[in-house]
Write a protein that holds these residues in place. Structure first.
Motif, PDB file in Angstrom:
ATOM      1  N   THR A  71       0.831  -1.213   0.000  1.00 23.43           N
ATOM      2  CA  THR A  71       0.000   0.000   0.000  1.00 23.43           C
ATOM      3  C   THR A  71       0.863   1.260   0.000  1.00 23.43           C
ATOM      4  OG1 THR A  71      -0.140  -0.019   2.408  1.00 23.43           O
ATOM      5  CG2 THR A  71      -1.921  -1.130   1.206  1.00 23.43           C
ATOM      6  N   HIS A  72       1.969   1.228   0.740  1.00 23.04           N
ATOM      7  CA  HIS A  72       2.865   2.389   0.754  1.00 23.04           C
ATOM      8  C   HIS A  72       4.191   2.016   1.391  1.00 23.04           C
ATOM      9  CE1 HIS A  72       1.392   2.349   4.874  1.00 23.04           C
ATOM     10  NE2 HIS A  72       2.444   3.080   5.205  1.00 23.04           N
ATOM     11  N   LEU A  73       5.171   2.911   1.199  1.00 18.68           N
ATOM     12  CA  LEU A  73       6.460   2.752   1.881  1.00 18.68           C
ATOM     13  C   LEU A  73       6.629   3.921   2.853  1.00 18.68           C
ATOM     14  CD1 LEU A  73       6.988   1.444  -1.106  1.00 18.68           C
ATOM     15  CD2 LEU A  73       9.387   1.629  -0.457  1.00 18.68           C
ATOM     16  N   PRO A  74       6.926   3.627   4.142  1.00 20.52           N
ATOM     17  CA  PRO A  74       7.266   4.723   5.053  1.00 20.52           C
ATOM     18  C   PRO A  74       8.525   5.442   4.535  1.00 20.52           C
ATOM     19  CG  PRO A  74       7.166   2.596   6.230  1.00 20.52           C
ATOM     20  CD  PRO A  74       7.018   2.309   4.768  1.00 20.52           C
ATOM     21  N   ASP A  75       8.761   6.676   4.988  1.00 18.85           N
ATOM     22  CA  ASP A  75       9.904   7.459   4.486  1.00 18.85           C
ATOM     23  C   ASP A  75      11.221   6.692   4.538  1.00 18.85           C
ATOM     24  OD1 ASP A  75       8.306   9.524   3.932  1.00 18.85           O
ATOM     25  OD2 ASP A  75       8.835  10.737   5.704  1.00 18.85           O
ATOM     26  N   LYS A  76      11.444   6.051   5.694  1.00 15.95           N
ATOM     27  CA  LYS A  76      12.733   5.352   5.846  1.00 15.95           C
ATOM     28  C   LYS A  76      12.849   4.166   4.890  1.00 15.95           C
ATOM     29  CE  LYS A  76      13.956   7.109  10.301  1.00 15.95           C
ATOM     30  NZ  LYS A  76      14.023   6.978  11.755  1.00 15.95           N
ATOM     31  N   ALA A  77      11.722   3.570   4.568  1.00 15.94           N
ATOM     32  CA  ALA A  77      11.737   2.465   3.606  1.00 15.94           C
ATOM     33  C   ALA A  77      12.111   2.990   2.214  1.00 15.94           C
ATOM     34  CB  ALA A  77      10.385   1.762   3.573  1.00 15.94           C
ATOM     35  N   TRP A  78      11.586   4.178   1.891  1.00 12.96           N
ATOM     36  CA  TRP A  78      11.952   4.799   0.601  1.00 12.96           C
ATOM     37  C   TRP A  78      13.456   5.037   0.538  1.00 12.96           C
ATOM     38  CZ3 TRP A  78       9.857   4.789  -3.859  1.00 12.96           C
ATOM     39  CH2 TRP A  78       8.470   4.867  -4.019  1.00 12.96           C
ATOM     40  N   GLN A  79      13.990   5.576   1.639  1.00  9.73           N
ATOM     41  CA  GLN A  79      15.430   5.866   1.655  1.00  9.73           C
ATOM     42  C   GLN A  79      16.240   4.591   1.449  1.00  9.73           C
ATOM     43  OE1 GLN A  79      14.794   8.237   5.488  1.00  9.73           O
ATOM     44  NE2 GLN A  79      16.793   8.960   4.799  1.00  9.73           N
ATOM     45  N   LEU A  80      15.821   3.519   2.117  1.00 14.20           N
ATOM     46  CA  LEU A  80      16.553   2.250   1.977  1.00 14.20           C
ATOM     47  C   LEU A  80      16.390   1.687   0.565  1.00 14.20           C
ATOM     48  CD1 LEU A  80      15.767   0.559   5.431  1.00 14.20           C
ATOM     49  CD2 LEU A  80      17.901   1.668   4.712  1.00 14.20           C
ATOM     50  N   ALA A  81      15.174   1.805   0.030  1.00 12.30           N
ATOM     51  CA  ALA A  81      14.918   1.285  -1.317  1.00 12.30           C
ATOM     52  C   ALA A  81      15.821   1.983  -2.332  1.00 12.30           C
ATOM     53  CB  ALA A  81      13.453   1.481  -1.686  1.00 12.30           C
ATOM     54  N   GLU A  82      15.892   3.311  -2.196  1.00  5.67           N
ATOM     55  CA  GLU A  82      16.699   4.071  -3.163  1.00  5.67           C
ATOM     56  C   GLU A  82      18.177   3.727  -3.065  1.00  5.67           C
ATOM     57  OE1 GLU A  82      15.443   8.068  -2.426  1.00  5.67           O
ATOM     58  OE2 GLU A  82      13.615   7.750  -3.616  1.00  5.67           O
ATOM     59  N   ARG A  83      18.614   3.489  -1.844  1.00  4.66           N
ATOM     60  CA  ARG A  83      20.043   3.238  -1.633  1.00  4.66           C
ATOM     61  C   ARG A  83      20.435   1.780  -1.929  1.00  4.66           C
ATOM     62  NH1 ARG A  83      24.296   2.195  -1.499  1.00  4.66           N
ATOM     63  NH2 ARG A  83      26.071   2.728  -0.175  1.00  4.66           N
ATOM     64  N   PHE A 178       8.818  -2.178   9.790  1.00  6.92           N
ATOM     65  CA  PHE A 178       8.613  -0.782  10.233  1.00  6.92           C
ATOM     66  C   PHE A 178       7.392  -0.662  11.134  1.00  6.92           C
ATOM     67  CE2 PHE A 178      10.808  -0.892   6.222  1.00  6.92           C
ATOM     68  CZ  PHE A 178      11.887  -0.046   6.443  1.00  6.92           C
ATOM     69  N   GLN A 179       7.129  -1.717  11.911  1.00  4.56           N
ATOM     70  CA  GLN A 179       5.948  -1.691  12.754  1.00  4.56           C
ATOM     71  C   GLN A 179       6.037  -0.535  13.755  1.00  4.56           C
ATOM     72  OE1 GLN A 179       5.133  -5.147  15.138  1.00  4.56           O
ATOM     73  NE2 GLN A 179       3.206  -5.522  14.083  1.00  4.56           N
ATOM     74  N   ASP A 180       4.936   0.138  13.993  1.00  6.32           N
ATOM     75  CA  ASP A 180       4.877   1.299  14.896  1.00  6.32           C
ATOM     76  C   ASP A 180       5.938   2.338  14.533  1.00  6.32           C
ATOM     77  OD1 ASP A 180       2.937  -0.144  16.337  1.00  6.32           O
ATOM     78  OD2 ASP A 180       4.503  -1.133  17.508  1.00  6.32           O
TER      79      ASP A 180
END
Ligand code: TXA
Ligand code: MG
Length: 324
Positions: A71-83, A178-180
Protein backbone atom coordinates in the motif's frame (compact mmCIF):
# COMPACT_ATOMS: atom_id res chain seq x y z
CA UNK A 1 16.02 -34.54 -12.33
CA UNK A 2 15.56 -30.94 -13.22
CA UNK A 3 17.02 -29.39 -16.30
CA UNK A 4 19.72 -26.83 -15.52
CA UNK A 5 20.13 -23.99 -18.00
CA UNK A 6 20.08 -20.31 -18.80
CA UNK A 7 17.05 -20.23 -21.10
CA UNK A 8 14.81 -17.37 -19.96
CA UNK A 9 11.99 -18.39 -22.31
CA UNK A 10 11.86 -21.85 -20.83
CA UNK A 11 11.96 -20.42 -17.31
CA UNK A 12 9.12 -18.03 -18.13
CA UNK A 13 6.95 -20.71 -19.72
CA UNK A 14 7.12 -22.90 -16.62
CA UNK A 15 6.21 -19.99 -14.36
CA UNK A 16 3.34 -18.89 -16.61
CA UNK A 17 1.95 -22.41 -16.41
CA UNK A 18 1.93 -22.43 -12.63
CA UNK A 19 5.07 -24.52 -12.23
CA UNK A 20 7.97 -23.90 -9.84
CA UNK A 21 11.52 -23.24 -10.94
CA UNK A 22 14.70 -22.32 -9.08
CA UNK A 23 16.13 -18.86 -9.70
CA UNK A 24 19.55 -17.42 -8.91
CA UNK A 25 19.89 -14.35 -6.73
CA UNK A 26 22.92 -12.58 -5.30
CA UNK A 27 22.11 -13.99 -1.84
CA UNK A 28 20.99 -17.60 -2.33
CA UNK A 29 18.91 -19.49 -4.91
CA UNK A 30 15.14 -19.15 -4.60
CA UNK A 31 12.30 -21.60 -5.29
CA UNK A 32 10.02 -19.38 -7.35
CA UNK A 33 6.36 -19.30 -8.32
CA UNK A 34 3.83 -16.75 -9.57
CA UNK A 35 3.02 -14.84 -6.37
CA UNK A 36 -0.57 -14.20 -7.53
CA UNK A 37 -1.28 -17.91 -8.18
CA UNK A 38 -2.39 -19.56 -4.94
CA UNK A 39 -2.00 -23.11 -6.28
CA UNK A 40 1.54 -22.44 -7.44
CA UNK A 41 2.38 -20.86 -4.08
CA UNK A 42 0.92 -23.86 -2.30
CA UNK A 43 3.34 -26.11 -4.19
CA UNK A 44 6.25 -24.08 -2.80
CA UNK A 45 5.20 -25.03 0.74
CA UNK A 46 4.77 -28.67 -0.32
CA UNK A 47 8.09 -29.00 -2.15
CA UNK A 48 10.03 -27.35 0.67
CA UNK A 49 8.07 -29.15 3.35
CA UNK A 50 7.63 -25.72 4.86
CA UNK A 51 5.08 -25.00 7.58
CA UNK A 52 2.24 -22.72 6.43
CA UNK A 53 2.99 -20.25 9.24
CA UNK A 54 6.28 -19.27 7.60
CA UNK A 55 5.60 -16.53 5.01
CA UNK A 56 7.41 -16.02 1.70
CA UNK A 57 9.41 -13.16 0.20
CA UNK A 58 7.99 -11.62 -3.00
CA UNK A 59 10.49 -10.50 -5.66
CA UNK A 60 10.03 -7.83 -8.32
CA UNK A 61 12.37 -6.08 -10.76
CA UNK A 62 11.31 -2.50 -10.10
CA UNK A 63 9.87 -0.11 -7.52
CA UNK A 64 6.73 0.08 -9.69
CA UNK A 65 6.43 -3.69 -9.24
CA UNK A 66 6.72 -3.22 -5.47
CA UNK A 67 4.01 -0.53 -5.52
CA UNK A 68 1.65 -3.03 -7.17
CA UNK A 69 1.76 -5.22 -4.08
CA UNK A 70 2.23 -2.89 -1.08
CA UNK A 71 0.00 0.00 0.00
CA UNK A 72 2.87 2.39 0.75
CA UNK A 73 6.46 2.75 1.88
CA UNK A 74 7.27 4.72 5.05
CA UNK A 75 9.90 7.46 4.49
CA UNK A 76 12.73 5.35 5.85
CA UNK A 77 11.74 2.47 3.61
CA UNK A 78 11.95 4.80 0.60
CA UNK A 79 15.43 5.87 1.66
CA UNK A 80 16.55 2.25 1.98
CA UNK A 81 14.92 1.29 -1.32
CA UNK A 82 16.70 4.07 -3.16
CA UNK A 83 20.04 3.24 -1.63
CA UNK A 84 20.05 -0.58 -1.55
CA UNK A 85 17.70 -2.00 -4.22
CA UNK A 86 18.47 -4.06 -6.19
CA UNK A 87 20.28 -5.75 -3.32
CA UNK A 88 20.27 -8.08 -0.31
CA UNK A 89 17.56 -6.23 1.62
CA UNK A 90 13.99 -7.39 2.26
CA UNK A 91 11.38 -5.01 3.67
CA UNK A 92 8.15 -5.91 5.47
CA UNK A 93 5.45 -3.57 4.15
CA UNK A 94 1.61 -3.44 4.33
CA UNK A 95 0.27 -5.68 1.59
CA UNK A 96 -2.34 -5.02 -1.05
CA UNK A 97 -5.16 -7.57 -1.50
CA UNK A 98 -3.54 -8.77 -4.76
CA UNK A 99 -1.08 -10.80 -2.65
CA UNK A 100 -2.77 -14.01 -1.46
CA UNK A 101 -2.90 -14.57 2.32
CA UNK A 102 -1.06 -17.83 1.77
CA UNK A 103 2.06 -15.88 0.73
CA UNK A 104 2.11 -13.90 3.98
CA UNK A 105 0.77 -16.64 6.25
CA UNK A 106 -2.16 -14.36 6.98
CA UNK A 107 0.01 -11.43 8.10
CA UNK A 108 -0.97 -7.90 7.00
CA UNK A 109 2.58 -7.25 5.77
CA UNK A 110 4.37 -8.76 2.79
CA UNK A 111 8.13 -9.27 2.59
CA UNK A 112 9.44 -7.66 -0.63
CA UNK A 113 12.77 -7.43 -2.34
CA UNK A 114 14.42 -6.49 -5.66
CA UNK A 115 17.22 -9.05 -6.08
CA UNK A 116 20.51 -8.01 -7.65
CA UNK A 117 21.08 -10.69 -10.26
CA UNK A 118 21.09 -9.90 -14.00
CA UNK A 119 19.37 -13.11 -15.16
CA UNK A 120 16.65 -12.98 -12.55
CA UNK A 121 16.06 -9.26 -13.09
CA UNK A 122 15.63 -9.96 -16.79
CA UNK A 123 13.23 -12.80 -16.04
CA UNK A 124 11.19 -10.64 -13.62
CA UNK A 125 10.98 -7.83 -16.17
CA UNK A 126 9.53 -10.23 -18.73
CA UNK A 127 6.78 -11.53 -16.43
CA UNK A 128 3.36 -9.97 -15.78
CA UNK A 129 3.50 -11.08 -12.10
CA UNK A 130 6.00 -10.98 -9.19
CA UNK A 131 7.72 -14.11 -7.90
CA UNK A 132 7.23 -15.55 -4.45
CA UNK A 133 10.47 -17.32 -3.58
CA UNK A 134 11.88 -18.72 -0.37
CA UNK A 135 15.38 -20.17 -0.38
CA UNK A 136 15.44 -23.31 -2.56
CA UNK A 137 16.26 -25.84 0.15
CA UNK A 138 14.17 -28.30 2.15
CA UNK A 139 12.87 -26.45 5.22
CA UNK A 140 15.51 -26.09 7.93
CA UNK A 141 18.48 -27.18 5.80
CA UNK A 142 21.35 -25.07 4.49
CA UNK A 143 20.36 -22.61 1.72
CA UNK A 144 21.70 -23.29 -1.81
CA UNK A 145 24.22 -20.97 -3.45
CA UNK A 146 24.65 -22.89 -6.73
CA UNK A 147 22.37 -24.63 -9.24
CA UNK A 148 23.95 -27.95 -8.25
CA UNK A 149 23.05 -27.41 -4.59
CA UNK A 150 19.42 -27.00 -5.67
CA UNK A 151 19.56 -30.00 -7.97
CA UNK A 152 20.97 -32.20 -5.18
CA UNK A 153 17.94 -31.65 -2.99
CA UNK A 154 14.98 -30.48 -5.03
CA UNK A 155 15.95 -31.91 -8.42
CA UNK A 156 13.19 -34.48 -8.43
CA UNK A 157 10.51 -31.87 -7.66
CA UNK A 158 11.08 -29.05 -10.14
CA UNK A 159 11.40 -29.03 -13.95
CA UNK A 160 13.95 -26.25 -14.31
CA UNK A 161 16.82 -24.54 -12.52
CA UNK A 162 17.89 -21.22 -13.98
CA UNK A 163 21.65 -21.26 -13.63
CA UNK A 164 23.16 -17.93 -12.69
CA UNK A 165 26.46 -19.19 -11.29
CA UNK A 166 27.29 -19.11 -7.61
CA UNK A 167 25.53 -16.50 -5.50
CA UNK A 168 27.95 -13.64 -4.87
CA UNK A 169 26.79 -12.66 -1.38
CA UNK A 170 26.22 -16.22 -0.15
CA UNK A 171 23.85 -15.60 2.78
CA UNK A 172 20.21 -14.53 2.74
CA UNK A 173 18.96 -10.94 2.63
CA UNK A 174 18.67 -8.75 5.71
CA UNK A 175 15.00 -8.31 6.69
CA UNK A 176 13.67 -5.08 8.16
CA UNK A 177 10.15 -4.14 9.30
CA UNK A 178 8.61 -0.78 10.23
CA UNK A 179 5.95 -1.69 12.75
CA UNK A 180 4.88 1.30 14.90
CA UNK A 181 7.24 3.42 12.79
CA UNK A 182 10.24 1.74 14.40
CA UNK A 183 12.66 0.24 11.87
CA UNK A 184 13.43 -3.20 13.24
CA UNK A 185 15.76 -5.77 11.75
CA UNK A 186 14.28 -9.24 12.18
CA UNK A 187 16.93 -11.19 10.25
CA UNK A 188 20.60 -10.29 9.86
CA UNK A 189 21.85 -10.97 6.38
CA UNK A 190 23.84 -9.86 3.38
CA UNK A 191 23.29 -6.14 3.97
CA UNK A 192 25.17 -5.04 7.08
CA UNK A 193 23.36 -3.36 9.95
CA UNK A 194 26.00 -0.63 9.87
CA UNK A 195 25.16 0.14 6.22
CA UNK A 196 21.45 0.47 7.06
CA UNK A 197 22.15 2.68 10.07
CA UNK A 198 24.35 4.95 7.98
CA UNK A 199 21.24 5.80 5.93
CA UNK A 200 18.32 5.86 8.41
CA UNK A 201 20.00 6.03 11.83
CA UNK A 202 19.79 3.56 14.69
CA UNK A 203 17.55 0.55 14.14
CA UNK A 204 16.21 -1.97 16.60
CA UNK A 205 16.90 -5.70 16.22
CA UNK A 206 14.70 -8.56 17.32
CA UNK A 207 16.24 -11.75 16.11
CA UNK A 208 13.96 -14.22 17.67
CA UNK A 209 12.78 -17.70 17.11
CA UNK A 210 9.40 -19.19 16.33
CA UNK A 211 7.98 -17.37 19.33
CA UNK A 212 8.58 -14.05 17.59
CA UNK A 213 5.50 -13.07 15.60
CA UNK A 214 7.57 -10.58 13.58
CA UNK A 215 9.58 -13.33 11.93
CA UNK A 216 7.63 -16.52 12.28
CA UNK A 217 10.14 -18.44 10.20
CA UNK A 218 13.14 -17.60 12.29
CA UNK A 219 13.24 -20.89 14.14
CA UNK A 220 16.09 -21.38 16.54
CA UNK A 221 17.28 -24.35 14.53
CA UNK A 222 17.79 -23.44 10.90
CA UNK A 223 20.42 -23.46 8.16
CA UNK A 224 21.38 -26.76 9.77
CA UNK A 225 23.59 -29.52 8.42
CA UNK A 226 22.61 -33.08 9.37
CA UNK A 227 25.85 -33.61 11.27
CA UNK A 228 26.03 -32.10 14.77
CA UNK A 229 27.74 -28.72 14.66
CA UNK A 230 29.48 -27.23 17.71
CA UNK A 231 30.55 -23.63 18.12
CA UNK A 232 34.06 -23.39 19.51
CA UNK A 233 36.54 -20.66 20.37
CA UNK A 234 39.67 -20.83 18.31
CA UNK A 235 41.62 -21.37 21.57
CA UNK A 236 39.53 -24.40 22.44
CA UNK A 237 40.12 -25.92 19.03
CA UNK A 238 43.86 -25.28 19.19
CA UNK A 239 44.11 -26.88 22.63
CA UNK A 240 42.88 -30.25 21.41
CA UNK A 241 44.64 -32.76 19.21
CA UNK A 242 43.08 -32.58 15.74
CA UNK A 243 40.83 -35.51 14.96
CA UNK A 244 40.13 -37.04 11.56
CA UNK A 245 36.58 -37.62 12.73
CA UNK A 246 35.91 -33.92 13.10
CA UNK A 247 35.39 -31.36 10.35
CA UNK A 248 36.71 -27.90 11.20
CA UNK A 249 35.36 -24.63 9.89
CA UNK A 250 37.80 -21.79 10.53
CA UNK A 251 37.29 -18.12 9.79
CA UNK A 252 40.93 -17.29 9.01
CA UNK A 253 43.72 -19.67 8.12
CA UNK A 254 45.40 -21.09 11.25
CA UNK A 255 49.19 -21.36 11.03
CA UNK A 256 48.95 -25.12 11.61
CA UNK A 257 46.18 -25.77 9.08
CA UNK A 258 47.96 -28.85 7.73
CA UNK A 259 47.29 -30.66 11.03
CA UNK A 260 43.58 -30.69 10.25
CA UNK A 261 42.64 -33.34 7.75
CA UNK A 262 39.14 -31.90 7.34
CA UNK A 263 39.93 -28.24 7.90
CA UNK A 264 38.06 -25.57 5.88
CA UNK A 265 38.95 -21.89 5.92
CA UNK A 266 36.18 -19.38 5.15
CA UNK A 267 38.65 -16.69 4.16
CA UNK A 268 42.41 -17.10 4.22
CA UNK A 269 42.88 -13.39 4.80
CA UNK A 270 39.98 -13.01 7.21
CA UNK A 271 37.67 -11.12 4.84
CA UNK A 272 34.03 -11.32 5.96
CA UNK A 273 32.53 -10.97 2.49
CA UNK A 274 34.59 -13.88 1.29
CA UNK A 275 33.61 -15.82 4.41
CA UNK A 276 29.88 -15.27 3.71
CA UNK A 277 30.40 -16.34 0.10
CA UNK A 278 31.92 -19.69 1.19
CA UNK A 279 29.83 -20.38 4.30
CA UNK A 280 26.96 -22.52 2.98
CA UNK A 281 29.07 -24.29 0.37
CA UNK A 282 31.61 -25.40 2.98
CA UNK A 283 28.89 -26.44 5.43
CA UNK A 284 27.38 -28.62 2.71
CA UNK A 285 30.76 -30.14 1.92
CA UNK A 286 31.44 -30.82 5.60
CA UNK A 287 28.04 -32.47 5.85
CA UNK A 288 29.00 -35.00 3.16
CA UNK A 289 32.41 -35.96 4.62
CA UNK A 290 32.87 -39.19 6.60
CA UNK A 291 33.15 -37.33 9.91
CA UNK A 292 31.27 -37.50 13.20
CA UNK A 293 30.73 -33.81 13.82
CA UNK A 294 31.63 -30.26 12.80
CA UNK A 295 33.44 -27.70 14.94
CA UNK A 296 32.97 -24.15 13.77
CA UNK A 297 34.70 -20.98 14.87
CA UNK A 298 32.64 -17.81 15.42
CA UNK A 299 33.60 -14.56 13.66
CA UNK A 300 34.10 -11.16 15.30
CA UNK A 301 30.60 -9.78 15.99
CA UNK A 302 30.65 -6.85 13.56
CA UNK A 303 29.31 -6.35 10.05
CA UNK A 304 28.69 -9.57 8.15
CA UNK A 305 30.33 -11.41 11.06
CA UNK A 306 27.09 -11.02 13.01
CA UNK A 307 25.00 -12.48 10.19
CA UNK A 308 27.42 -15.39 9.75
CA UNK A 309 27.44 -16.04 13.52
CA UNK A 310 23.64 -16.07 13.46
CA UNK A 311 23.72 -18.79 10.78
CA UNK A 312 26.34 -20.81 12.68
CA UNK A 313 24.40 -20.51 15.93
CA UNK A 314 21.18 -21.73 14.35
CA UNK A 315 23.10 -24.51 12.60
CA UNK A 316 24.42 -25.62 15.98
CA UNK A 317 20.98 -26.03 17.54
CA UNK A 318 19.62 -29.54 17.23
CA UNK A 319 16.04 -29.91 16.03
CA UNK A 320 15.07 -31.45 19.37
CA UNK A 321 16.04 -28.26 21.18
CA UNK A 322 13.71 -26.25 19.01
CA UNK A 323 10.51 -27.46 20.61
CA UNK A 324 8.76 -24.54 22.25
O1 TXA B 1 17.93 -13.69 0.34
C1 TXA B 1 16.77 -14.05 0.54
O2 TXA B 1 16.00 -13.41 1.27
C2 TXA B 1 16.31 -15.32 -0.16
C3 TXA B 1 16.27 -15.07 -1.67
C4 TXA B 1 15.73 -16.23 -2.44
O3 TXA B 1 15.55 -13.88 -1.92
N1 TXA B 1 15.04 -15.73 0.33
C5 TXA B 1 14.86 -16.24 1.59
O4 TXA B 1 13.57 -16.64 1.84
O5 TXA B 1 15.75 -16.34 2.41
P1 TXA B 1 13.16 -17.56 3.08
O6 TXA B 1 11.77 -17.90 2.83
O7 TXA B 1 14.12 -18.68 3.20
O8 TXA B 1 13.25 -16.61 4.31
C6 TXA B 1 12.31 -15.58 4.42
C7 TXA B 1 12.11 -15.17 5.83
C8 TXA B 1 11.42 -16.22 6.68
O9 TXA B 1 12.12 -16.36 7.90
C9 TXA B 1 10.04 -15.63 6.90
O10 TXA B 1 9.51 -16.00 8.13
C10 TXA B 1 10.31 -14.15 6.84
O11 TXA B 1 11.26 -14.04 5.82
N2 TXA B 1 9.12 -13.41 6.42
C11 TXA B 1 8.50 -13.43 5.23
N3 TXA B 1 7.41 -12.66 5.22
C12 TXA B 1 7.32 -12.10 6.44
C13 TXA B 1 6.42 -11.20 7.05
N4 TXA B 1 5.37 -10.70 6.40
N5 TXA B 1 6.67 -10.85 8.33
C14 TXA B 1 7.73 -11.35 8.99
N6 TXA B 1 8.62 -12.22 8.47
C15 TXA B 1 8.42 -12.59 7.22
MG1 MG C 1 15.26 -20.12 3.96
Amino acid sequence: MSKIGTDLNEARTHLQNGRLIAIPTETVYGLAANAFDTDAVLSIFEVKNRPAFDPLIVHTATIEGILDIVTHLPDKAWQLAERFWPGPLTMLLPKKPSIPDLVTSGLPTVAVRIPDHPLTLQLLKSLPFPLAAPSANPFGYISPTTALHVEAQLGSHIPYILDGGSSGVGIESTIIGFQDDTPTVVRLGGLQLEEIEAVIGKVATTLHSSSNPLAPGMLKSHYAPRKPLFLMDNDEIQKQTPSDEVGYLFFEKPADIQRYRNGYVLSEKGDMREAAYHLFDYLRTLDTLPIREIWAEMLPAVGLGRAINDRLTRASVRQMDDVH
